[in-house]
Design an enzyme around this catalytic site. Structure first.
Site, PDB file in Angstrom:
ATOM      1  N   GLY A  52       0.828  -1.320   0.193  1.00 34.16           N
ATOM      2  CA  GLY A  52      -0.092   0.028   0.059  1.00 34.16           C
ATOM      3  C   GLY A  52       0.861   1.162  -0.126  1.00 34.16           C
ATOM      4  N   HIS A  53       1.845   1.199   0.958  1.00 36.19           N
ATOM      5  CA  HIS A  53       2.713   2.281   0.730  1.00 36.19           C
ATOM      6  C   HIS A  53       3.555   2.571  -0.667  1.00 36.19           C
ATOM      7  CE1 HIS A  53       2.745   1.218   5.431  1.00 36.19           C
ATOM      8  NE2 HIS A  53       2.352   2.400   5.372  1.00 36.19           N
ATOM      9  N   ASP A  88      -7.114   5.476   4.607  1.00 37.37           N
ATOM     10  CA  ASP A  88      -7.281   6.443   5.701  1.00 37.37           C
ATOM     11  C   ASP A  88      -8.200   7.520   5.231  1.00 37.37           C
ATOM     12  OD1 ASP A  88      -5.656   5.083   7.971  1.00 37.37           O
ATOM     13  OD2 ASP A  88      -4.336   4.844   6.001  1.00 37.37           O
ATOM     14  N   GLN A 138      -8.556  10.740   7.154  1.00 38.39           N
ATOM     15  CA  GLN A 138      -7.146  11.421   7.291  1.00 38.39           C
ATOM     16  C   GLN A 138      -7.078  12.220   6.076  1.00 38.39           C
ATOM     17  OE1 GLN A 138      -3.614   9.564   8.789  1.00 38.39           O
ATOM     18  NE2 GLN A 138      -3.138   9.197   6.660  1.00 38.39           N
ATOM     19  N   GLY A 187      -3.027   7.781   1.330  1.00 42.09           N
ATOM     20  CA  GLY A 187      -3.906   6.494   0.851  1.00 42.09           C
ATOM     21  C   GLY A 187      -5.205   6.792   1.063  1.00 42.09           C
ATOM     22  N   GLU A 188      -6.278   6.391   0.334  1.00 41.98           N
ATOM     23  CA  GLU A 188      -7.730   6.354   0.400  1.00 41.98           C
ATOM     24  C   GLU A 188      -8.148   5.470   1.547  1.00 41.98           C
ATOM     25  OE1 GLU A 188      -9.431   5.761  -3.557  1.00 41.98           O
ATOM     26  OE2 GLU A 188      -8.420   7.513  -4.194  1.00 41.98           O
ATOM     27  N   ARG A 220      -0.488  -2.864  10.984  1.00 42.23           N
ATOM     28  CA  ARG A 220      -1.180  -3.404  12.059  1.00 42.23           C
ATOM     29  C   ARG A 220      -1.762  -4.899  11.790  1.00 42.23           C
ATOM     30  NH1 ARG A 220      -2.773   2.061  13.540  1.00 42.23           N
ATOM     31  NH2 ARG A 220      -1.913   2.314  15.270  1.00 42.23           N
TER      32      ARG A 220
HETATM   33  P1  AMP Z   1       0.828   4.795   7.699  1.00 40.87           P
HETATM   34  O1  AMP Z   1       2.372   4.283   7.627  1.00 40.87           O
HETATM   35  O2  AMP Z   1       0.020   3.530   8.171  1.00 40.87           O
HETATM   36  O3  AMP Z   1       0.493   5.889   8.608  1.00 40.87           O
HETATM   37  O4  AMP Z   1       0.194   5.101   6.247  1.00 40.87           O
HETATM   38  C1  AMP Z   1       0.969   6.103   5.630  1.00 40.87           C
HETATM   39  C2  AMP Z   1       0.305   6.330   3.996  1.00 40.87           C
HETATM   40  O5  AMP Z   1      -0.055   4.880   3.663  1.00 40.87           O
HETATM   41  C3  AMP Z   1      -1.100   6.846   4.538  1.00 40.87           C
HETATM   42  O6  AMP Z   1      -1.386   7.899   3.477  1.00 40.87           O
HETATM   43  C4  AMP Z   1      -1.808   5.684   4.346  1.00 40.87           C
HETATM   44  O7  AMP Z   1      -3.225   6.184   4.142  1.00 40.87           O
HETATM   45  C5  AMP Z   1      -1.243   4.997   3.220  1.00 40.87           C
HETATM   46  N1  AMP Z   1      -1.723   3.420   3.353  1.00 40.87           N
HETATM   47  C6  AMP Z   1      -1.861   2.365   4.348  1.00 40.87           C
HETATM   48  N2  AMP Z   1      -2.323   1.460   4.121  1.00 40.87           N
HETATM   49  C7  AMP Z   1      -2.590   1.609   2.637  1.00 40.87           C
HETATM   50  C8  AMP Z   1      -3.265   0.800   1.766  1.00 40.87           C
HETATM   51  N3  AMP Z   1      -3.543  -0.626   2.028  1.00 40.87           N
HETATM   52  N4  AMP Z   1      -3.301   0.958   0.334  1.00 40.87           N
HETATM   53  C9  AMP Z   1      -3.122   2.519   0.325  1.00 40.87           C
HETATM   54  N5  AMP Z   1      -2.500   3.278   0.902  1.00 40.87           N
HETATM   55  C10 AMP Z   1      -2.310   2.904   2.156  1.00 40.87           C
END
Ligand code: AMP
Length: 293
Positions: A42-43, A156, A159, A153-154, A193
């Site tokens: 995702g990232h 969240d 956010q 990312g969509e 997570r």
């Molecule tokens: P985090 O590291 O969880 O704070 O997320 C960092 C970025 O990655 C944020 O913009 C999230 O929305 C995005 N993100 C997390 N998981 C996914 C996913 N499965 N698909 C797309 N973007 C994601």
């Protein structure tokens, strides 16, 4: 064999600005992808999105203490700098920005950026202070790096909407881009997570997205929204989720509650559910195709 070198890592605002200044002198556009590490596909999709927009891509890795509530997983949040750097290299990241907590919040730090209204419902009502922590740190990351683009990312969604609102309200000259949620084979939204889940919980976790997509489909076909969401909640509890924080249909842009679908407005179903110690969130669009009227 193609050898991809790891991107350079900087930990201070001064170093970050030096690198960005050189890129700007060369006329390059710059994009940033803020993350908390524990990276997954995702990232990486955000990094690739950023690369399509800008020649230079920064990924920040900062586990932001102020967006975790008491009793949440700040201490145990996955941290793996070496693996993260390798993944970022493979996705075309040029620079990792990994500040320490004291670099981000030096002694005497006293400012908070708070977006009202849209941060009230959904996760806002279950995680007090969370979104203030997010918007404050994202505001700082954007000021520190001064990019042309920032990509989120969509997954969240609340956010994402809050950050768009902040950038608009504070006249920040940065374009916010987003990428769709990347999912596992069974549809579970990828999340740092997810690694907390036991084998048994992991099987149950895949039911969240399926229940949401099925509910969205039922609503799009005209079945009463409240009835559908109530049935969805019951089905998830029966499937083994320990607690449902919320399952709600809301307007995609304003996050106002939606009781019935309206033409010209996009709605989504938002959910947060707990499986043992792990809290999962997801959201799906209510596609209007096939709707009567
Ligand atoms: P985090 O590291 O969880 O704070 O997320 C960092 C970025 O990655 C944020 O913009 C999230 O929305 C995005 N993100 C997390 N998981 C996914 C996913 N499965 N698909 C797309 N973007 C994601």
């Amino acid at each position: 064999m193609l050898h991809i070198s790891r991107p350079r890592t900087v930990t201070s605002i001064v170093e970050l600005r030096d690198v960005v200044r050189d890129w700007r002198r060369a006329g390059d556009l710059v994009a940033i992808v803020p993350t908390m590490g524990g990276l997954h596909e995702g990232h990486l999709s955000l990094v690739r999105n950023a690369r399509r927009r800008a020649k230079r891509v920064i990924a920040s890795i900062f586990v932001n203490p102020t967006q975790f509530g008491e009793g949440e997983d700040f201490e145990n949040y996955p941290r793996d700098e070496v693996r993260d750097a390798e993944l970022l290299a493979s996705a075309g990241c040029d620079l990792i920005y990994a500040p320490s907590v004291s670099e981000m919040y030096p002694d005497g730090f006293a400012t908070s950026v708070s977006v009202t209204e849209i941060t009230g419902p959904l996760c806002g009502s279950h995680r007090p202070g969370h979104f203030d922590g997010v918007t404050t740190v994202v505001c700082k990351l954007l000021n520190q790096s001064q990019p042309d683009y920032a990509v989120f990312g969509e997954k969240d969604w609340q956010q994402l909407v809050s950050i768009r609102q902040m950038v608009r309200d504070l006249d920040m000259p940065i374009r916010i881009a987003s990428s769709p949620t990347v999912r596992e084979a069974d549809g579970l939204a990828m999340s740092s997570r997810n690694r907390y889940l036991s084998v048994k919980e992991r099987k149950i976790a895949g039911k969240l997205n399926r229940a949401l997509f099925a509910s969205a489909d039922h609503i799009a076909h005209g079945i009463d929204l409240d009835r559908v969401l109530e049935a969805c909640t019951k089905a998830l509890l029966t499937a083994g989720f320990s607690e449902i924080d919320y399952i709600e249909a809301r307007d995609s842009a304003t996050l106002a509650i939606v009781n019935r679908l309206e033409h010209g407005k996009e709605a989504r179903i938002f959910a947060a559910a707990r499986l043992g110690k792990t809290r999962l969130i997801d959201n799906v669009p209510i596609e209007r195709t096939g709707m009567a009227g």
